[in-house]
Motif scaffolding. Sequence first.
Motif, PDB file in Angstrom:
ATOM      1  N   ALA A  94       0.815  -1.213   0.000  1.00 28.08           N
ATOM      2  CA  ALA A  94       0.000   0.000   0.000  1.00 28.08           C
ATOM      3  C   ALA A  94       0.853   1.269   0.000  1.00 28.08           C
ATOM      4  O   ALA A  94       0.373   2.331  -0.389  1.00 28.08           O
ATOM      5  CB  ALA A  94      -0.929   0.011   1.214  1.00 28.08           C
ATOM      6  N   GLY A  95       2.095   1.174   0.434  1.00 29.98           N
ATOM      7  CA  GLY A  95       2.953   2.345   0.541  1.00 29.98           C
ATOM      8  C   GLY A  95       3.453   2.826  -0.810  1.00 29.98           C
ATOM      9  O   GLY A  95       3.643   2.049  -1.739  1.00 29.98           O
ATOM     10  N   ALA A  96       3.682   4.119  -0.905  1.00 36.83           N
ATOM     11  CA  ALA A  96       4.162   4.708  -2.160  1.00 36.83           C
ATOM     12  C   ALA A  96       5.666   4.527  -2.309  1.00 36.83           C
ATOM     13  O   ALA A  96       6.161   4.368  -3.415  1.00 36.83           O
ATOM     14  CB  ALA A  96       3.796   6.190  -2.196  1.00 36.83           C
ATOM     15  N   LEU A 102      11.113   0.421   4.065  1.00 37.26           N
ATOM     16  CA  LEU A 102      12.008  -0.666   4.470  1.00 37.26           C
ATOM     17  C   LEU A 102      13.272  -0.131   5.149  1.00 37.26           C
ATOM     18  O   LEU A 102      13.743  -0.706   6.128  1.00 37.26           O
ATOM     19  CB  LEU A 102      12.372  -1.532   3.262  1.00 37.26           C
ATOM     20  CG  LEU A 102      11.260  -2.443   2.768  1.00 37.26           C
ATOM     21  CD1 LEU A 102      11.627  -3.069   1.430  1.00 37.26           C
ATOM     22  CD2 LEU A 102      10.956  -3.525   3.793  1.00 37.26           C
ATOM     23  N   ALA A 103      13.808   0.975   4.650  1.00 33.04           N
ATOM     24  CA  ALA A 103      15.005   1.562   5.265  1.00 33.04           C
ATOM     25  C   ALA A 103      14.711   1.989   6.698  1.00 33.04           C
ATOM     26  O   ALA A 103      15.512   1.748   7.611  1.00 33.04           O
ATOM     27  CB  ALA A 103      15.493   2.754   4.440  1.00 33.04           C
TER      28      ALA A 103
END
Length: 130
Positions: A94-96, A102-103
């Motif tokens: 869902a994230g852009a 992740l970082a």
Amino acid sequence: MSARQGRSPGGLEREVIACLAASGAPMTASQVQAELGGGLAYNTVLTALSRLYAKQALQRSPQGRAFAYRLAGEGAADAEASVTAHRMHMLLKAGADRTSVLARFVGALDQETESVLRALLEEPESGDRP
């Protein structure tokens, strides 16, 4: 207060997993509903079971005109891990900006957890990996 208002997000799924773990035997939606009590509707329990099955936390087999559900893997811990992994996957989808997410996630890990993650990433591809 209704049962719906009293549950945390994912609470019913955790209750269903605990119910199946305590049973040690496959259970139908009706059996899970009866065991959980609390005035839960049959459709509510069936929806929770279906979602857990879709998340690969449960296995099912036909039993008469219904399905009997049991925990996938080694038990409740494996089922919870499947649910959590599914949630993480959906959040990443869902994230852009997956790289940024992740970082930040890896940056917030303690050293021991980061080592576990690195070891998992260095393993050869296996059939267990989604």
